[in-house]
Write an enzyme that holds these catalytic residues in place. Structure first.
Site, PDB file in Angstrom:
ATOM      1  N   SER A 146       0.155   1.026  -5.766  1.00 51.05           N
ATOM      2  CA  SER A 146       1.191  -0.008  -5.724  1.00 51.05           C
ATOM      3  C   SER A 146       1.969   0.008  -7.033  1.00 51.05           C
ATOM      4  O   SER A 146       1.942   0.999  -7.766  1.00 51.05           O
ATOM      5  CB  SER A 146       0.536  -1.369  -5.455  1.00 51.05           C
ATOM      6  N   ASN A 147       2.678  -1.049  -7.328  1.00 55.69           N
ATOM      7  CA  ASN A 147       3.418  -1.141  -8.587  1.00 55.69           C
ATOM      8  C   ASN A 147       3.408  -2.582  -9.085  1.00 55.69           C
ATOM      9  O   ASN A 147       2.853  -3.469  -8.425  1.00 55.69           O
ATOM     10  CB  ASN A 147       4.844  -0.593  -8.410  1.00 55.69           C
TER      11      ASN A 147
END
Ligand code: CTP
Length: 207
Positions: free
Chosen positions: A21-22
Protein backbone atom coordinates in the site's frame (compact mmCIF):
# COMPACT_ATOMS: atom_id res chain seq x y z
CA UNK A 1 -24.58 18.37 -10.23
CA UNK A 2 -23.27 14.80 -9.91
CA UNK A 3 -19.76 14.43 -8.55
CA UNK A 4 -17.55 11.37 -8.31
CA UNK A 5 -14.49 11.53 -6.05
CA UNK A 6 -11.92 8.84 -5.29
CA UNK A 7 -9.82 8.88 -2.13
CA UNK A 8 -7.28 7.01 -0.08
CA UNK A 9 -4.75 4.33 -0.84
CA UNK A 10 -5.37 0.94 -2.36
CA UNK A 11 -4.19 -2.35 -0.90
CA UNK A 12 -2.68 -4.96 -3.16
CA UNK A 13 -2.90 -8.41 -1.63
CA UNK A 14 0.20 -10.55 -1.10
CA UNK A 15 -1.40 -13.16 1.16
CA UNK A 16 -4.25 -13.27 3.72
CA UNK A 17 -2.48 -10.91 6.11
CA UNK A 18 -0.05 -8.95 3.92
CA UNK A 19 -0.46 -6.28 1.31
CA UNK A 20 1.35 -3.50 -0.55
CA UNK A 21 0.00 0.00 0.00
CA UNK A 22 1.12 3.61 0.43
CA UNK A 23 0.94 6.42 3.01
CA UNK A 24 -2.21 8.08 1.69
CA UNK A 25 -4.72 8.87 4.47
CA UNK A 26 -7.61 9.90 2.19
CA UNK A 27 -7.91 13.35 3.80
CA UNK A 28 -7.75 15.35 0.53
CA UNK A 29 -10.46 13.26 -1.17
CA UNK A 30 -12.72 13.28 1.91
CA UNK A 31 -12.32 17.08 2.21
CA UNK A 32 -13.31 17.49 -1.46
CA UNK A 33 -16.34 15.23 -0.90
CA UNK A 34 -17.39 17.26 2.16
CA UNK A 35 -17.13 20.57 0.29
CA UNK A 36 -19.09 19.22 -2.70
CA UNK A 37 -21.82 17.83 -0.41
CA UNK A 38 -22.08 21.19 1.40
CA UNK A 39 -22.94 22.72 -1.99
CA UNK A 40 -25.83 20.22 -2.20
CA UNK A 41 -24.16 18.37 -5.04
CA UNK A 42 -24.84 14.64 -5.35
CA UNK A 43 -21.58 13.06 -4.22
CA UNK A 44 -20.28 9.52 -4.67
CA UNK A 45 -17.02 8.79 -2.83
CA UNK A 46 -15.05 5.71 -3.86
CA UNK A 47 -12.63 5.12 -1.02
CA UNK A 48 -9.76 2.81 -0.31
CA UNK A 49 -9.14 1.71 3.31
CA UNK A 50 -8.92 4.81 5.54
CA UNK A 51 -9.95 5.69 9.08
CA UNK A 52 -11.97 8.83 8.41
CA UNK A 53 -15.60 9.76 9.07
CA UNK A 54 -17.69 9.83 5.93
CA UNK A 55 -19.01 13.38 5.34
CA UNK A 56 -22.79 13.89 5.57
CA UNK A 57 -24.85 13.38 2.42
CA UNK A 58 -22.14 11.45 0.63
CA UNK A 59 -22.70 7.98 -0.88
CA UNK A 60 -19.68 5.85 0.05
CA UNK A 61 -18.38 2.92 -2.00
CA UNK A 62 -15.61 1.09 -0.14
CA UNK A 63 -12.90 -0.68 -2.12
CA UNK A 64 -9.60 -2.34 -1.33
CA UNK A 65 -7.52 -2.97 -4.43
CA UNK A 66 -6.73 -0.91 -7.53
CA UNK A 67 -8.81 -3.38 -9.56
CA UNK A 68 -11.83 -2.86 -7.26
CA UNK A 69 -11.36 0.90 -7.42
CA UNK A 70 -11.21 0.75 -11.23
CA UNK A 71 -14.45 -1.24 -11.36
CA UNK A 72 -16.35 1.07 -8.99
CA UNK A 73 -15.07 4.32 -10.52
CA UNK A 74 -15.66 3.21 -14.12
CA UNK A 75 -19.23 2.15 -13.23
CA UNK A 76 -20.07 5.55 -11.69
CA UNK A 77 -18.14 7.88 -14.03
CA UNK A 78 -20.39 7.86 -17.14
CA UNK A 79 -23.17 9.83 -15.34
CA UNK A 80 -20.90 12.23 -13.42
CA UNK A 81 -20.60 15.92 -14.33
CA UNK A 82 -17.37 16.21 -12.38
CA UNK A 83 -14.84 13.47 -11.57
CA UNK A 84 -11.92 14.07 -9.21
CA UNK A 85 -9.35 11.27 -8.79
CA UNK A 86 -7.67 12.07 -5.47
CA UNK A 87 -6.91 8.43 -4.65
CA UNK A 88 -3.33 7.20 -4.43
CA UNK A 89 -3.90 4.14 -6.60
CA UNK A 90 -1.13 1.52 -6.47
CA UNK A 91 0.76 1.38 -9.76
CA UNK A 92 1.75 -2.26 -9.26
CA UNK A 93 0.08 -5.34 -7.81
CA UNK A 94 1.44 -8.84 -7.06
CA UNK A 95 0.95 -11.13 -10.05
CA UNK A 96 0.04 -13.89 -7.65
CA UNK A 97 -1.60 -13.69 -4.21
CA UNK A 98 -2.20 -16.41 -1.68
CA UNK A 99 -5.21 -17.37 0.46
CA UNK A 100 -2.92 -18.58 3.20
CA UNK A 101 0.01 -17.09 5.09
CA UNK A 102 3.26 -17.37 3.16
CA UNK A 103 5.67 -19.28 5.39
CA UNK A 104 9.17 -18.14 6.13
CA UNK A 105 11.68 -20.23 4.26
CA UNK A 106 15.41 -19.83 4.22
CA UNK A 107 16.72 -17.17 1.84
CA UNK A 108 14.95 -14.29 0.15
CA UNK A 109 11.40 -13.96 -1.12
CA UNK A 110 10.73 -12.41 -4.50
CA UNK A 111 7.29 -10.99 -5.22
CA UNK A 112 6.64 -10.27 -8.88
CA UNK A 113 4.46 -7.25 -9.60
CA UNK A 114 2.45 -6.27 -12.64
CA UNK A 115 1.14 -2.83 -13.58
CA UNK A 116 -2.40 -1.96 -12.49
CA UNK A 117 -4.88 -0.22 -14.77
CA UNK A 118 -4.39 3.55 -14.92
CA UNK A 119 -7.96 4.43 -13.96
CA UNK A 120 -7.65 8.11 -14.78
CA UNK A 121 -6.26 7.30 -18.22
CA UNK A 122 -9.28 5.04 -18.88
CA UNK A 123 -11.63 7.82 -17.68
CA UNK A 124 -9.91 10.29 -20.01
CA UNK A 125 -10.31 7.92 -22.96
CA UNK A 126 -14.05 7.55 -22.28
CA UNK A 127 -14.86 11.07 -21.09
CA UNK A 128 -18.48 11.99 -21.87
CA UNK A 129 -19.22 15.33 -23.55
CA UNK A 130 -19.28 18.10 -20.95
CA UNK A 131 -17.72 16.12 -18.10
CA UNK A 132 -14.96 17.85 -16.15
CA UNK A 133 -12.14 15.43 -15.31
CA UNK A 134 -9.62 16.32 -12.60
CA UNK A 135 -6.51 14.46 -11.48
CA UNK A 136 -3.82 14.89 -8.89
CA UNK A 137 -0.11 14.64 -9.62
CA UNK A 138 2.16 13.59 -6.77
CA UNK A 139 5.66 14.67 -7.77
CA UNK A 140 8.97 14.81 -5.98
CA UNK A 141 10.74 16.59 -8.87
CA UNK A 142 9.88 18.62 -12.01
CA UNK A 143 6.46 19.38 -10.52
CA UNK A 144 4.90 21.49 -13.25
CA UNK A 145 6.35 19.73 -16.31
CA UNK A 146 5.44 16.27 -14.98
CA UNK A 147 1.93 17.39 -13.98
CA UNK A 148 1.35 18.98 -17.40
CA UNK A 149 2.51 15.74 -19.04
CA UNK A 150 0.03 13.73 -16.96
CA UNK A 151 -2.79 16.16 -17.77
CA UNK A 152 -2.18 15.80 -21.51
CA UNK A 153 -1.59 12.03 -21.50
CA UNK A 154 -4.70 11.34 -19.41
CA UNK A 155 -6.92 13.87 -21.28
CA UNK A 156 -7.74 15.90 -18.13
CA UNK A 157 -9.33 19.32 -17.79
CA UNK A 158 -7.48 20.16 -14.58
CA UNK A 159 -4.65 18.71 -12.56
CA UNK A 160 -3.69 19.55 -8.98
CA UNK A 161 0.08 19.31 -8.75
CA UNK A 162 1.39 18.28 -5.36
CA UNK A 163 5.01 18.71 -4.40
CA UNK A 164 5.42 15.69 -2.12
CA UNK A 165 9.06 16.50 -1.35
CA UNK A 166 7.98 19.45 0.85
CA UNK A 167 7.13 18.96 4.53
CA UNK A 168 3.41 19.20 5.46
CA UNK A 169 2.41 19.01 1.83
CA UNK A 170 0.34 16.27 0.30
CA UNK A 171 0.80 12.75 1.55
CA UNK A 172 -0.30 11.82 5.07
CA UNK A 173 -0.51 15.42 6.21
CA UNK A 174 -3.35 17.65 7.46
CA UNK A 175 -2.23 20.47 5.21
CA UNK A 176 -1.42 20.80 1.57
CA UNK A 177 -0.31 23.26 -1.10
CA UNK A 178 -1.14 22.68 -4.75
CA UNK A 179 -0.66 24.27 -8.13
CA UNK A 180 -3.82 23.92 -10.17
CA UNK A 181 -3.19 23.64 -13.90
CA UNK A 182 -5.82 23.67 -16.64
CA UNK A 183 -5.62 22.22 -20.12
CA UNK A 184 -6.04 25.74 -21.54
CA UNK A 185 -2.94 27.00 -19.73
CA UNK A 186 -4.20 28.42 -16.43
CA UNK A 187 -1.77 28.10 -13.53
CA UNK A 188 -3.17 28.88 -10.10
CA UNK A 189 -1.09 28.57 -6.93
CA UNK A 190 -3.05 27.55 -3.85
CA UNK A 191 -0.74 28.18 -0.92
CA UNK A 192 -0.27 26.01 2.16
CA UNK A 193 -3.54 25.58 4.06
CA UNK A 194 -5.70 22.92 5.69
CA UNK A 195 -6.95 20.25 3.28
CA UNK A 196 -10.52 21.50 3.86
CA UNK A 197 -9.57 25.01 2.73
CA UNK A 198 -7.55 23.64 -0.20
CA UNK A 199 -10.63 21.59 -1.19
CA UNK A 200 -12.86 24.69 -1.00
CA UNK A 201 -10.49 26.63 -3.27
CA UNK A 202 -10.16 23.79 -5.79
CA UNK A 203 -13.95 23.37 -6.04
CA UNK A 204 -14.45 27.16 -6.27
CA UNK A 205 -12.02 27.38 -9.19
CA UNK A 206 -13.14 24.37 -11.22
CA UNK A 207 -16.92 24.67 -10.74
N1 CTP B 1 -4.12 7.19 -11.02
C1 CTP B 1 -5.08 6.30 -11.46
N2 CTP B 1 -4.76 4.97 -11.62
C2 CTP B 1 -3.51 4.52 -11.35
C3 CTP B 1 -2.51 5.44 -10.91
C4 CTP B 1 -2.85 6.76 -10.75
O1 CTP B 1 -6.22 6.70 -11.70
N3 CTP B 1 -3.24 3.24 -11.50
C5 CTP B 1 -4.47 8.63 -10.90
C6 CTP B 1 -4.33 9.22 -9.51
O2 CTP B 1 -5.55 9.10 -8.78
C7 CTP B 1 -3.99 10.68 -9.80
C8 CTP B 1 -3.27 10.62 -11.13
O3 CTP B 1 -3.60 9.35 -11.72
O4 CTP B 1 -5.14 11.47 -9.97
C9 CTP B 1 -1.77 10.74 -11.07
O5 CTP B 1 -1.24 9.84 -10.15
P1 CTP B 1 0.30 9.83 -9.83
O6 CTP B 1 0.59 8.75 -8.83
O7 CTP B 1 0.79 11.21 -9.56
O8 CTP B 1 0.94 9.44 -11.24
P2 CTP B 1 1.06 8.15 -12.09
O9 CTP B 1 0.13 8.26 -13.26
O10 CTP B 1 0.91 6.93 -11.22
O11 CTP B 1 2.56 8.27 -12.65
P3 CTP B 1 3.97 8.22 -11.86
O12 CTP B 1 3.82 7.17 -10.78
O13 CTP B 1 4.93 7.84 -12.92
O14 CTP B 1 4.24 9.59 -11.32
Amino acid sequence: MKVLISAGPTREKIDIIRFISNRSTGKMGYALAAVAAELDWEVVLVSGPVSLTVPDNVRLIKVESAAEMAKAVCAEAPVADLVIMAAAVADFTPIQSYDYKIKKTSGNLTIELEATEDILFTLGQNKPEGQVLVGFAAESENLIANAQGKMRRKNLDWIAANDISKAHSGFASDSNAVTLLSKDGKKIEISMDSKKNIAKKIIEIIR
